[in-house]
Write a protein that holds these residues in place. Structure first.
Motif, PDB file in Angstrom:
ATOM      1  N   GLU A  28       8.368  63.732  65.077  1.00 18.88           N
ATOM      2  CA  GLU A  28       7.626  64.528  66.058  1.00 18.88           C
ATOM      3  C   GLU A  28       6.796  63.593  66.923  1.00 18.88           C
ATOM      4  O   GLU A  28       6.510  62.467  66.533  1.00 18.88           O
ATOM      5  CB  GLU A  28       6.701  65.524  65.356  1.00 18.88           C
ATOM      6  CG  GLU A  28       7.423  66.581  64.545  1.00 18.88           C
ATOM      7  CD  GLU A  28       8.277  67.507  65.386  1.00 18.88           C
ATOM      8  OE1 GLU A  28       7.916  67.795  66.548  1.00 18.88           O
ATOM      9  OE2 GLU A  28       9.329  67.954  64.880  1.00 18.88           O
ATOM     10  N   ARG A  29       6.362  64.085  68.056  1.00 16.04           N
ATOM     11  CA  ARG A  29       5.529  63.284  68.940  1.00 16.04           C
ATOM     12  C   ARG A  29       4.184  63.020  68.265  1.00 16.04           C
ATOM     13  O   ARG A  29       3.475  63.943  67.906  1.00 16.04           O
ATOM     14  CB  ARG A  29       5.309  64.009  70.260  1.00 16.04           C
ATOM     15  CG  ARG A  29       4.697  63.125  71.316  1.00 16.04           C
ATOM     16  CD  ARG A  29       4.651  63.837  72.623  1.00 16.04           C
ATOM     17  NE  ARG A  29       3.260  64.138  72.907  1.00 16.04           N
ATOM     18  CZ  ARG A  29       2.838  64.734  74.000  1.00 16.04           C
ATOM     19  NH1 ARG A  29       3.689  65.148  74.891  1.00 16.04           N
ATOM     20  NH2 ARG A  29       1.573  64.953  74.180  1.00 16.04           N
ATOM     21  N   PRO A  30       3.832  61.747  68.067  1.00 15.69           N
ATOM     22  CA  PRO A  30       2.561  61.422  67.414  1.00 15.69           C
ATOM     23  C   PRO A  30       1.366  61.797  68.293  1.00 15.69           C
ATOM     24  O   PRO A  30       1.474  61.826  69.520  1.00 15.69           O
ATOM     25  CB  PRO A  30       2.620  59.902  67.230  1.00 15.69           C
ATOM     26  CG  PRO A  30       3.992  59.482  67.576  1.00 15.69           C
ATOM     27  CD  PRO A  30       4.617  60.563  68.388  1.00 15.69           C
ATOM     28  N   ALA A  31       0.224  62.075  67.653  1.00 17.76           N
ATOM     29  CA  ALA A  31      -0.998  62.404  68.392  1.00 17.76           C
ATOM     30  C   ALA A  31      -1.405  61.232  69.284  1.00 17.76           C
ATOM     31  O   ALA A  31      -1.787  61.415  70.437  1.00 17.76           O
ATOM     32  CB  ALA A  31      -2.115  62.766  67.429  1.00 17.76           C
ATOM     33  N   THR A  32      -1.334  60.032  68.738  1.00 22.06           N
ATOM     34  CA  THR A  32      -1.586  58.821  69.506  1.00 22.06           C
ATOM     35  C   THR A  32      -0.238  58.170  69.764  1.00 22.06           C
ATOM     36  O   THR A  32       0.450  57.774  68.819  1.00 22.06           O
ATOM     37  CB  THR A  32      -2.502  57.849  68.730  1.00 22.06           C
ATOM     38  OG1 THR A  32      -3.706  58.538  68.399  1.00 22.06           O
ATOM     39  CG2 THR A  32      -2.810  56.621  69.549  1.00 22.06           C
ATOM     40  N   LEU A  33       0.129  58.075  71.023  1.00 21.00           N
ATOM     41  CA  LEU A  33       1.464  57.582  71.353  1.00 21.00           C
ATOM     42  C   LEU A  33       1.548  56.062  71.268  1.00 21.00           C
ATOM     43  O   LEU A  33       0.775  55.366  71.925  1.00 21.00           O
ATOM     44  CB  LEU A  33       1.851  58.033  72.768  1.00 21.00           C
ATOM     45  CG  LEU A  33       1.911  59.530  73.011  1.00 21.00           C
ATOM     46  CD1 LEU A  33       2.261  59.804  74.469  1.00 21.00           C
ATOM     47  CD2 LEU A  33       2.901  60.199  72.091  1.00 21.00           C
ATOM     48  N   PRO A  34       2.492  55.551  70.470  1.00 22.59           N
ATOM     49  CA  PRO A  34       2.740  54.103  70.475  1.00 22.59           C
ATOM     50  C   PRO A  34       3.305  53.687  71.838  1.00 22.59           C
ATOM     51  O   PRO A  34       3.766  54.532  72.612  1.00 22.59           O
ATOM     52  CB  PRO A  34       3.794  53.909  69.386  1.00 22.59           C
ATOM     53  CG  PRO A  34       3.815  55.175  68.606  1.00 22.59           C
ATOM     54  CD  PRO A  34       3.341  56.247  69.520  1.00 22.59           C
ATOM     55  N   LYS A  35       3.311  52.397  72.109  1.00 16.82           N
ATOM     56  CA  LYS A  35       3.844  51.925  73.392  1.00 16.82           C
ATOM     57  C   LYS A  35       5.342  52.163  73.498  1.00 16.82           C
ATOM     58  O   LYS A  35       5.863  52.448  74.562  1.00 16.82           O
ATOM     59  CB  LYS A  35       3.529  50.439  73.577  1.00 16.82           C
ATOM     60  CG  LYS A  35       2.062  50.184  73.787  1.00 16.82           C
ATOM     61  CD  LYS A  35       1.784  48.731  74.075  1.00 16.82           C
ATOM     62  CE  LYS A  35       0.288  48.569  74.298  1.00 16.82           C
ATOM     63  NZ  LYS A  35      -0.033  47.434  75.095  1.00 16.82           N
ATOM     64  N   ARG A  36       6.041  52.056  72.368  1.00 17.61           N
ATOM     65  CA  ARG A  36       7.503  52.163  72.352  1.00 17.61           C
ATOM     66  C   ARG A  36       7.916  52.834  71.050  1.00 17.61           C
ATOM     67  O   ARG A  36       7.540  52.370  69.971  1.00 17.61           O
ATOM     68  CB  ARG A  36       8.072  50.754  72.435  1.00 17.61           C
ATOM     69  CG  ARG A  36       9.547  50.636  72.481  1.00 17.61           C
ATOM     70  CD  ARG A  36       9.884  49.140  72.649  1.00 17.61           C
ATOM     71  NE  ARG A  36      11.265  48.954  72.862  1.00 17.61           N
ATOM     72  CZ  ARG A  36      12.107  48.412  71.979  1.00 17.61           C
ATOM     73  NH1 ARG A  36      11.659  47.998  70.827  1.00 17.61           N
ATOM     74  NH2 ARG A  36      13.368  48.279  72.253  1.00 17.61           N
ATOM     75  N   PHE A  37       8.665  53.932  71.146  1.00 16.49           N
ATOM     76  CA  PHE A  37       9.084  54.626  69.929  1.00 16.49           C
ATOM     77  C   PHE A  37      10.241  55.575  70.236  1.00 16.49           C
ATOM     78  O   PHE A  37      10.566  55.818  71.393  1.00 16.49           O
ATOM     79  CB  PHE A  37       7.916  55.385  69.287  1.00 16.49           C
ATOM     80  CG  PHE A  37       7.394  56.542  70.088  1.00 16.49           C
ATOM     81  CD1 PHE A  37       7.736  57.842  69.765  1.00 16.49           C
ATOM     82  CD2 PHE A  37       6.529  56.335  71.166  1.00 16.49           C
ATOM     83  CE1 PHE A  37       7.251  58.913  70.504  1.00 16.49           C
ATOM     84  CE2 PHE A  37       6.033  57.394  71.902  1.00 16.49           C
ATOM     85  CZ  PHE A  37       6.393  58.694  71.575  1.00 16.49           C
ATOM     86  N   VAL A  38      10.824  56.098  69.161  1.00 14.89           N
ATOM     87  CA  VAL A  38      11.927  57.048  69.256  1.00 14.89           C
ATOM     88  C   VAL A  38      11.600  58.255  68.392  1.00 14.89           C
ATOM     89  O   VAL A  38      11.114  58.107  67.268  1.00 14.89           O
ATOM     90  CB  VAL A  38      13.253  56.402  68.792  1.00 14.89           C
ATOM     91  CG1 VAL A  38      14.327  57.440  68.528  1.00 14.89           C
ATOM     92  CG2 VAL A  38      13.740  55.394  69.808  1.00 14.89           C
ATOM     93  N   ILE A  39      11.859  59.430  68.941  1.00 17.68           N
ATOM     94  CA  ILE A  39      11.783  60.661  68.162  1.00 17.68           C
ATOM     95  C   ILE A  39      13.210  61.072  67.838  1.00 17.68           C
ATOM     96  O   ILE A  39      14.056  61.155  68.729  1.00 17.68           O
ATOM     97  CB  ILE A  39      11.067  61.785  68.937  1.00 17.68           C
ATOM     98  CG1 ILE A  39       9.622  61.392  69.246  1.00 17.68           C
ATOM     99  CG2 ILE A  39      11.112  63.087  68.131  1.00 17.68           C
ATOM    100  CD1 ILE A  39       8.889  62.385  70.129  1.00 17.68           C
ATOM    101  N   LEU A  40      13.468  61.307  66.569  1.00 16.15           N
ATOM    102  CA  LEU A  40      14.797  61.684  66.096  1.00 16.15           C
ATOM    103  C   LEU A  40      14.674  63.038  65.410  1.00 16.15           C
ATOM    104  O   LEU A  40      13.871  63.188  64.479  1.00 16.15           O
ATOM    105  CB  LEU A  40      15.304  60.615  65.127  1.00 16.15           C
ATOM    106  CG  LEU A  40      16.718  60.707  64.612  1.00 16.15           C
ATOM    107  CD1 LEU A  40      17.725  60.690  65.748  1.00 16.15           C
ATOM    108  CD2 LEU A  40      16.987  59.560  63.657  1.00 16.15           C
ATOM    109  N   ARG A  41      15.457  64.019  65.880  1.00 21.79           N
ATOM    110  CA  ARG A  41      15.410  65.376  65.325  1.00 21.79           C
ATOM    111  C   ARG A  41      16.824  65.873  65.026  1.00 21.79           C
ATOM    112  O   ARG A  41      17.749  65.609  65.786  1.00 21.79           O
ATOM    113  CB  ARG A  41      14.776  66.345  66.318  1.00 21.79           C
ATOM    114  CG  ARG A  41      13.319  66.134  66.563  1.00 21.79           C
ATOM    115  CD  ARG A  41      12.764  67.274  67.414  1.00 21.79           C
ATOM    116  NE  ARG A  41      11.368  67.061  67.712  1.00 21.79           N
ATOM    117  CZ  ARG A  41      10.904  66.694  68.899  1.00 21.79           C
ATOM    118  NH1 ARG A  41      11.720  66.520  69.909  1.00 21.79           N
ATOM    119  NH2 ARG A  41       9.611  66.525  69.083  1.00 21.79           N
ATOM    120  N   GLU A  42      16.923  66.629  63.960  1.00 21.06           N
ATOM    121  CA  GLU A  42      18.180  67.306  63.669  1.00 21.06           C
ATOM    122  C   GLU A  42      18.188  68.595  64.473  1.00 21.06           C
ATOM    123  O   GLU A  42      17.237  69.370  64.433  1.00 21.06           O
ATOM    124  CB  GLU A  42      18.277  67.603  62.173  1.00 21.06           C
ATOM    125  CG  GLU A  42      19.631  68.047  61.730  1.00 21.06           C
ATOM    126  CD  GLU A  42      19.762  68.028  60.227  1.00 21.06           C
ATOM    127  OE1 GLU A  42      20.902  67.894  59.763  1.00 21.06           O
ATOM    128  OE2 GLU A  42      18.747  68.167  59.521  1.00 21.06           O
TER     129      GLU A  42
END
Length: 138
Positions: free
Chosen positions: A30-44
């Motif tokens: 899920e989208r984190p409360a504090t957004l990292p500079k670079r990341f991936v959200i993976l959902r089924e």
């Protein structure tokens, strides 16, 4: 004897695969409360009916975010898609991706690309003895 076919956890398998291929990448559900500079959200986001009793389809959605802008987010999305394409024949029977598309986050206006991954994994076959008949002691 009965045989049970237990479907794999496609999301867990996909996360494990992706982090093995891109170990420095933060992969979340899920989208984190504090957004990292670079990341991936993976959902089924779907699946399907088993094929040949042991072949289990999966469908995942991917969001690739990069604070460095659209070019960096596009490169990240295409790298993640390439990693999932390489999954085919290794742990996944099949794996393919749609083309990543630019889809900036409406709330933060951060660069984000989205795409889908679909494929198949093999279920695990468990053989069970038949239950004892009523009134009979083992």
């Amino acid at each position: 004897m009965t045989q049970l076919v237990v479907a794999p956890d496609a999301l867990a398998a996909a996360r494990k695969w992706l982090t093995s291929q891109l170990p420095d990448l933060k992969v979340v559900g899920e989208r984190p409360a504090t957004l990292p500079k670079r990341f991936v959200i993976l959902r089924e986001s779907g699946g399907g009916r088993p094929r040949a009793k042991v072949i289990m389809p999966f469908y995942l959605t991917v969001e690739a975010w990069d604070d460095a802008g659209t070019v960096a987010a596009s490169e990240l999305a295409r790298t993640v898609a390439a990693a999932f394409t390489a999954w085919e024949g290794v742990e996944a029977y099949t794996a393919s991706c749609t083309a990543p598309v630019y889809n900036p986050d409406t709330e933060t206006r951060r660069a984000r690309y989205t795409f889908a991954v679909d494929g198949t994994l093999r279920g695990t076959v468990i053989t069970n003895p038949p239950p004892p008949e009523k009134g009979l002691e083992p």
